[in-house]
Design a protein around this motif. Sequence first.
Motif, PDB file in Angstrom:
ATOM      1  N   UNK B   1       0.828  -1.204   0.000  1.00 47.50           N
ATOM      2  CA  UNK B   1       0.000   0.000   0.000  1.00 47.50           C
ATOM      3  C   UNK B   1       0.866   1.260   0.000  1.00 47.50           C
ATOM      4  N   UNK B   2       1.966   1.223   0.780  1.00 43.40           N
ATOM      5  CA  UNK B   2       2.865   2.377   0.797  1.00 43.40           C
ATOM      6  C   UNK B   2       3.411   2.615  -0.599  1.00 43.40           C
ATOM      7  N   UNK B   3       3.687   1.494  -1.248  1.00 42.15           N
ATOM      8  CA  UNK B   3       4.221   1.565  -2.598  1.00 42.15           C
ATOM      9  C   UNK B   3       3.293   2.380  -3.500  1.00 42.15           C
ATOM     10  N   UNK B   4       2.027   2.208  -3.278  1.00 40.50           N
ATOM     11  CA  UNK B   4       1.073   2.843  -4.187  1.00 40.50           C
ATOM     12  C   UNK B   4       1.152   4.359  -4.112  1.00 40.50           C
ATOM     13  N   UNK B   5       1.695   4.850  -3.013  1.00 40.44           N
ATOM     14  CA  UNK B   5       1.865   6.296  -2.922  1.00 40.44           C
ATOM     15  C   UNK B   5       2.791   6.783  -4.020  1.00 40.44           C
ATOM     16  N   UNK B   6       3.679   5.937  -4.400  1.00 37.37           N
ATOM     17  CA  UNK B   6       4.695   6.369  -5.353  1.00 37.37           C
ATOM     18  C   UNK B   6       4.326   5.979  -6.782  1.00 37.37           C
ATOM     19  N   UNK B   7       3.202   5.371  -6.946  1.00 38.01           N
ATOM     20  CA  UNK B   7       2.822   4.929  -8.280  1.00 38.01           C
ATOM     21  C   UNK B   7       1.827   5.886  -8.881  1.00 38.01           C
ATOM     22  N   UNK B   8       1.921   6.026 -10.145  1.00 40.52           N
ATOM     23  CA  UNK B   8       0.973   6.891 -10.806  1.00 40.52           C
ATOM     24  C   UNK B   8       0.590   6.241 -12.110  1.00 40.52           C
ATOM     25  N   UNK B   9      -0.662   6.032 -12.314  1.00 38.23           N
ATOM     26  CA  UNK B   9      -1.138   5.443 -13.555  1.00 38.23           C
ATOM     27  C   UNK B   9      -1.732   6.534 -14.417  1.00 38.23           C
ATOM     28  N   UNK B 151      -5.266  12.928  -5.923  1.00 42.58           N
ATOM     29  CA  UNK B 151      -4.661  11.729  -5.364  1.00 42.58           C
ATOM     30  C   UNK B 151      -5.048  10.529  -6.202  1.00 42.58           C
ATOM     31  N   UNK B 152      -4.917   9.376  -5.563  1.00 44.20           N
ATOM     32  CA  UNK B 152      -5.219   8.128  -6.265  1.00 44.20           C
ATOM     33  C   UNK B 152      -6.151   7.273  -5.435  1.00 44.20           C
ATOM     34  N   UNK B 153      -6.869   6.412  -6.124  1.00 46.94           N
ATOM     35  CA  UNK B 153      -7.613   5.379  -5.415  1.00 46.94           C
ATOM     36  C   UNK B 153      -6.584   4.328  -4.988  1.00 46.94           C
ATOM     37  N   UNK B 154      -6.375   4.213  -3.695  1.00 51.45           N
ATOM     38  CA  UNK B 154      -5.371   3.269  -3.193  1.00 51.45           C
ATOM     39  C   UNK B 154      -5.926   1.849  -3.145  1.00 51.45           C
ATOM     40  N   UNK B 155      -7.217   1.738  -2.830  1.00 52.21           N
ATOM     41  CA  UNK B 155      -7.810   0.402  -2.699  1.00 52.21           C
ATOM     42  C   UNK B 155      -9.322   0.542  -2.708  1.00 52.21           C
ATOM     43  N   UNK B 156      -9.965  -0.562  -3.036  1.00 56.78           N
ATOM     44  CA  UNK B 156     -11.408  -0.631  -2.806  1.00 56.78           C
ATOM     45  C   UNK B 156     -11.586  -1.511  -1.584  1.00 56.78           C
ATOM     46  N   UNK B 157     -12.273  -0.991  -0.603  1.00 58.85           N
ATOM     47  CA  UNK B 157     -12.365  -1.724   0.664  1.00 58.85           C
ATOM     48  C   UNK B 157     -13.821  -1.868   1.065  1.00 58.85           C
ATOM     49  N   UNK B 158     -14.029  -2.756   2.023  1.00 56.81           N
ATOM     50  CA  UNK B 158     -15.324  -2.735   2.695  1.00 56.81           C
ATOM     51  C   UNK B 158     -15.140  -1.926   3.965  1.00 56.81           C
ATOM     52  N   UNK B 159     -15.909  -0.848   4.065  1.00 51.48           N
ATOM     53  CA  UNK B 159     -15.682   0.100   5.148  1.00 51.48           C
ATOM     54  C   UNK B 159     -16.040  -0.532   6.490  1.00 51.48           C
ATOM     55  N   UNK B 173     -19.001  -1.083   0.362  1.00 53.30           N
ATOM     56  CA  UNK B 173     -17.812  -0.774  -0.432  1.00 53.30           C
ATOM     57  C   UNK B 173     -17.444   0.704  -0.342  1.00 53.30           C
ATOM     58  N   UNK B 174     -16.164   0.971  -0.349  1.00 53.11           N
ATOM     59  CA  UNK B 174     -15.698   2.360  -0.347  1.00 53.11           C
ATOM     60  C   UNK B 174     -14.369   2.428  -1.062  1.00 53.11           C
ATOM     61  N   UNK B 175     -14.079   3.616  -1.603  1.00 52.05           N
ATOM     62  CA  UNK B 175     -12.753   3.857  -2.172  1.00 52.05           C
ATOM     63  C   UNK B 175     -11.852   4.377  -1.067  1.00 52.05           C
ATOM     64  N   UNK B 176     -10.711   3.736  -0.902  1.00 49.69           N
ATOM     65  CA  UNK B 176      -9.713   4.252   0.022  1.00 49.69           C
ATOM     66  C   UNK B 176      -8.764   5.132  -0.801  1.00 49.69           C
ATOM     67  N   UNK B 177      -8.495   6.339  -0.309  1.00 52.90           N
ATOM     68  CA  UNK B 177      -7.750   7.328  -1.087  1.00 52.90           C
ATOM     69  C   UNK B 177      -6.407   7.631  -0.432  1.00 52.90           C
TER      70      UNK B 177
END
Lengths: 637, 337
Positions: B1-9, B151-159, B173-177
Motif C-alpha cells: 500500500x505504501x508503494x502505491x503512494x509512489x505509483x501513478x497510472x 490523489x489516487x484510489x489506493x484500494x477498494x475496501x469494505x468500510x 464498499x468504499x474507495x480508500x484514497x
Amino acid sequence: MKLQRTMIFMISTIVLIASNSDSRAEEESSADASTVETSLKAGSDNPRSTATLQTPPALVQAEGLRVQAIQKAIQATVCIFGPKGQGGGSGVVISSDGYALSNYHVVEACGAFMKCSMPDGVLYDAVIVGIDPTGDVALVKLLGRDDFPTATIADSDKVQVGDWCFAIGNPFLLATNFQPSVSMGIISGKNRYQYPSGTLLEYADCLQTDAAINPGNSGGALFNSDGDLVGINGRGSFEKRGRVNVGVGYAISINQIMYFLDHLKSGRLVDHATLGATVESDSEGVVRVNDVLPTSDAFRRGLRYDDVIVSFAGRKISTVNQFKNVLGILPKGFTPKIVYQREGEQFEIVVRLAGVHATGQLTEIIEGKPLDPPAIPGIPPLPTPDDSEGPEEDGDGEKADPEEASEGEELHPYHHLHIKRRGFSNYYFNLLNRNRVWEKFIALGGIWDQQPGRWRITGVVRDDMAADEVPFQLMLGDQKSGIRIGDSSFVLDSTEDLSQQLVPPETGGLLVALHLWRAMLVEGPQQFGDVYYFGGLPARRVANQQAEETVDVLIATRGVTETHFRFNRSKALLQSAEMFPEINSDPCRLAFLDYQRDGDLMVPRRIQFDAGFGSPEKTLVIERIEFLQKRVEENAK
Amino acid sequence: MIRSLFLCLAFLQYFTTADSIAQTRSSTINRTVSQTLPKTVKIVGSGGFRGLEAYQSGFLISNKGHVLTAWSYVLDSDVVMLTMNDGTKREAQLIGFDPRLDIAVLKIDVADTPHFNLEIDTTAGVGDRILAFSNLYGVATGNEPVSVQQGFVSAKIQLSARRGAYQSPYQDDAYLLDAMTNNPGAAGGALTDLQGRLVAMVGKELRDSKTGAWLNFALPMEKLTDAIKRIRAGEMTSSSDIIDRPTEPISAALLGFSLVADIVQKTPPYIDRVVVGSVAAENGARPDDLIIEVNGQMTASVKDVLKQFQRTDRDDTVELTVQRGNRFIDMKLQLVK
C-alpha cells in the motif's frame, strides 16, 4: 468506461533528491512495474491486461520535465537549523548575495544567527535581517558567498487552481544530510483569506496546496511546475490529527512578499497596513464602509460611513474577504487608489495606509515592554555601505545595543553583522541601507555640510491654477527660519514645538518642511537625530513622469514631527520630502525638481509643494540660492 | 500500500503530443476544476461548538437544484444555508435522508444549474487518479470556491469504521484514497476522475474500527444512486427509526424528575417536579431548572431533551447543564451505581 482505456502505464513520482542517478531511477522504474503487474493480478474485480508494460516516450518526457524543474528549483532551497540544534525550518535564496526568505515563526526560534544547509552540501552561517510578524515572513542573509544559486520569482497572480506545484524543504527537520525533501501536489485554492491565529498572524490572499506541508516545511518554497517560486509555505490546518499534514497547506504568495522585500531589507519589524475603516457586505455583493476612524487618512480624503467600495488598489471588491485580501498584502505606508460610490456618484481617492499596529505596539508584542537602557552602553561597529567606502561616523552609540552585550557567550564569527536595537530585528542592515542611500546622494548631490550657514533663497511662488506669480524670499537657518511671500512674512523658531508653527497658512507647514530639509542636508542623518531607513516605496507623482519608480525612504524625527525624505533609487537624488507635523496629520509635501549644478552642489530649481493628497499644488521657482557664512552669534546659542 | 503512494497510472488516450504533455496534464486538471466547481456547494447549518463544525460540503445532482450531501447534525437545523460557487446564498430544504448510507438530499429553488448527471455511471479502479472537491476545514470562506485535492484510489475496501465508540452506519464498499480528503467539513464533497466525472461522495471523518487510523475514503456513487432516487421520489423522508438506538433508553421518569408539559413547538425544557430521594434529587436538580445541555448537546426544547435521552442508554451517565437564575450548574446523573 474503464474498459475503453486501452493501455495502462505508470510513471513514478518518487521524491527526487539530488543524489538520484539515472541508473538508480531505472531500477526504481522496473521495480515499480513488477509491483503494478502483481497488484493488478491480485485485484479480483480488475480484469485488466497484464501484458508487458512499456512506458511511452511522452510520459518519459513529462517526467523528465518535472525532474528538470525540481533540479532547477532545489538548488536555491535552504534547510534552516537553530545554532544550538534547537528548532529549524526551511527557506529559499532569492538573490545571489544570499538574501533568503523564510517564516517569522521559524527564524524567531533560532535567534539572530542560524545555520543553513544547501543542496551543495555546505552549511552556511546566516543572520537575521528583517521580519514581518503579521505576515509571518522573515528575511535572512546567508553569508560566505556572493554567488548563491537563486530561485526564479514567478507571478503568483497567474497561478491557477489545479496547477501542479511542489514544496521543497525540511519537513520534520529530516535534512540532517543537508538534502531537502520534495513533495508534490496541486494548487487547491487561491486568494484565500485566513483569519489571524491568536492576535498577530494573518494570511491574506494566500495559496492553498495539497502538497504535503509538515512541520519543518515552514518557510520553504512552493514552486510551480516550471520550478519557479510562487510562494512561501507557512501554515497548515493542523487540528485534530496532531501536527502532521492533513492535505491543507498555505503559502504566502510571492507577490505579497515582493511588496515587503525592500522593507524587510531595512532590518526593521515591518508592519502591515490598515485603512482605518472597516467594511461589511450584503448578500448582493455590495461592500460598504461600516466604520471609519476620524483620525485616519481615509477619513481626511473623504471616505465616510455607508460609502460603497467599488475597487481597492485596482482590484474589484465584492466581498469583505476580497477587501482584506487586498489590504493584507500591502505594507504600511503604501498609497493605493480607492474607488467608492455615494448616492450614485463615483469618487476616486489615493489613501496613505497606516500601520496595523500603533507606534511601538508591534515592538512591544515582539520584544516585550521596554526595559531601562543599560548603564554603560557599548559602541556598535558601524557598517560601511556595500558599494561605498565612505567614512564611518559616530553618533548612534547611545541608541544601539550591540551583539557583544550578550554576556558570557562566545562571540559569533559574524557578530559584527548583527546590532540589536529596539524596533529592529537587525539594526546593522538599517544602518547599511541608510548609509548607502545617504552616501550615494552625497556623492552625486554634493557635500552639504560645508554650507552650515544660513541659506537665502529668492524667487517667485507660482500658482498654476490661478495663473499667478508672487515673489518670495526665504531664509533658512539653524535656529530660525523665515519666509516672505508677497507682503506676508512668517517666522519659525526651531526651539519651539514645530508642530505648532505650521506657516504659511494652508501650506501644511511649508516653512517647517523647508527648515527640516536644510537641517537634514547640513547635518546629515548622523547629526539630525533619529533617522532610520524605512525601505522602498513606489514613487508618487513626479512631474512630467508617469512611470512608477522606487524611492528609498529615510524617516527623520524631530520632536513629534516626522519627515520622510524620499530618494530616487536610480538617480540617487532627493526627490521629495513629506513633513508630517504630528501623528494622524496630513503632510506638507515638497517635490524637488530641475536639479542643477551650483558649484559642488546639485540644487533644485523648483520646489513643488502642497498640503497632502488632493490639495492645491504650488511651486517655488528659485531664482537665486545663496549660502551665507556661519555667524558667530547664531552659533552661540 | 505504501508503494502505491509512489505509483501513478496515466492513460495514453488523454495525451497526444509529447512536447506539451506536462502542460496538457496540468491544463486537464485546470479545465476539470473550472467545469466542476460550479457544481459544488458549501453547506452551513447547526453546530459550531465543542469541535462540531457547523459546515460541510455538497454538490448539485439535478437541474432542479437537488444537492447530495452527508447526513449529519449539520442538517439538523431550522435553516440550512447553501453557498453556491458564485457566492450566492440560498436556503435549502431537506428532502430526505438515508441513515444507513449516511446521505441526505437537499433542494434549493433554482433552475438549470450546472450539475452532475447521475445517469452516467462512472467508477474508478485502484490506481486511478481522482480529484476531491470539498470545503475541508471551512477554508473557503465567503464566496471563495471550495478546495481541490488530487490523489489516487489506493484500494477498494469494505468500510469498517467508527466515530468515537459508535460504528458508522455505512459498512459497504468504499474507495480508500491516498489524498488527505476526510477532514472537518469535507463530508459530502464530490470525488471525480480527471475528466470531472462523478465517482463518489467524500465520507465523514472516521477511524478504522480495528486500527484506529483516520481513513480517507469516499462512497461510490453506484452504491448511492438507488437511494437518491427513492429519496427524491419521497419514499424516504423520515426513517430515523433505522438508527441504532439503545434498546433501553434513559428517561426523565427513571432519573426521577418530570419536564413541563410540551405544549408549543419549542417548549423551554424546564424541570417541573423532582422526586424526593431520586437520582435527580441526589444530584441537586430542582424544579424550575432550565436544561440547556444534555451530554454536551444544546437543548432548546423539551423535544430536544427527550431526543437526547432516547439516544442514551440507561446504563450511561447523563450529563446535564441547567440554568438556575443566572447560574449554570453541571450535574452527572448515573442510574446504575
